[in-house]
Design a protein around this motif. Structure first.
Motif: not given
Length: 98
Positions: A49-50, A53-54, A56-58, A60, A73, A77-78
């Motif tokens: 999960l972390v 976000h590193q 594909s977080g952008h 969202a 998103p 990321l969920d």
């Protein structure tokens, strides 16, 4: 976030496990000293999960002030994608970096 990834097995835990093994209280000394399979699985899921976000977080981020772009998103990321629930979000965790 999640109290799942420990910093390893302490020396005291290993000593207690071997003591129990020598006294015949357990069939294997590592049963008491090892991390549970569930703990390891939760740690791996948390790291995934972390990492999501590193990477594909952008995606969202809401960058359209007019709201014309209606992108969802990525599912990765969920937290529920990894099996975490809302109750899990309040748990603490020590995650180590690779």
């Amino acid at each position: 976030m999640y109290a799942c990834a420990d910093r390893g097995v302490s020396g005291e835990a290993i000593a207690e496990a071997y003591d129990a093994f020598e006294k015949g209280k357990t069939s294997s000394p590592m049963v008491h000293a090892s991390l549970s399979t569930q703990t390891i699985q939760e740690s791996v899921k948390l790291m995934l999960l972390v990492r999501a976000h590193q990477v594909s977080g952008h995606h969202a981020a809401v960058l359209d002030p007019l709201g014309l772009d209606k992108r969802k998103p990525p599912l990765t990321l969920d937290p529920s994608f990894y099996g975490f629930t809302d109750m899990d979000l309040d748990r603490e965790c020590v995650a180590q970096h690779a």
